[in-house]
Write a protein that holds these residues in place. Sequence first.
Motif, PDB file in Angstrom:
ATOM      1  N   LEU A   1       0.988  -1.257   0.035  1.00  0.00           N
ATOM      2  CA  LEU A   1       0.133   0.022  -0.004  1.00  0.00           C
ATOM      3  C   LEU A   1       0.781   1.225  -0.009  1.00  0.00           C
ATOM      4  O   LEU A   1       0.581   2.234  -0.820  1.00  0.00           O
TER       5      LEU A   1
ATOM      6  N   LYS B   1       1.772   2.096  -3.552  1.00  0.00           N
ATOM      7  CA  LYS B   1       0.362   2.480  -4.185  1.00  0.00           C
ATOM      8  C   LYS B   1       0.201   3.788  -3.913  1.00  0.00           C
ATOM      9  O   LYS B   1      -0.008   4.895  -4.551  1.00  0.00           O
TER      10      LYS B   1
ATOM     11  N   THR C   1      -7.515   2.734  -2.184  1.00  0.00           N
ATOM     12  CA  THR C   1      -6.074   2.656  -1.692  1.00  0.00           C
ATOM     13  C   THR C   1      -6.322   3.285  -0.465  1.00  0.00           C
ATOM     14  O   THR C   1      -5.849   2.547   0.580  1.00  0.00           O
TER      15      THR C   1
END
Length: 160
Positions: free
Chosen positions: A87, A90, A132
């Motif tokens: 994450l 991202k 996200t």
Amino acid sequence: MTLEEASRERNPFLEAVGSITLAGGMLDNHLRTLLGSLAHEPTLLAHANAESTDRLIDLCRLALRMQAIPKDEAAEVNKCLDLARDLKNKRNQVVHSIFFHQEDGEIQAMKPVKKTIGMSGTAITVSEMEETAAQIQELCLELFRTGWNATAHRSGMDKF
């Protein structure tokens, strides 16, 4: 609030970028909290206070290996740390990019390529950025839960 502020239209793109940026800050804070619960070492915590997300993840893994944490609990924490790194990548795609809105409505996130001159482009949507950010927020709760469970045996507290 002024009349100008009240009449300003909301921008879903900017809201999504802001959400993912704030969620990234929350992630770092939760990683520092996890590190504190695992390590109980003030010098390490002071050193880790301004570290990058990658470094915080590495320090949490180190603290996890150095403590007597039950294997199943350590595995849960490591799973969270793996997701945290994914994450974080991202998030970085959003936070460190320049965005171009194309004629077809697609958004291109352009990011500099390391050790070369040029940029790499990735298509991204507002909903992907929002997802996200939501995943990071969920991970923050899971980091607290797994950190608690990993150290509950020390104090005799119940797991949850």
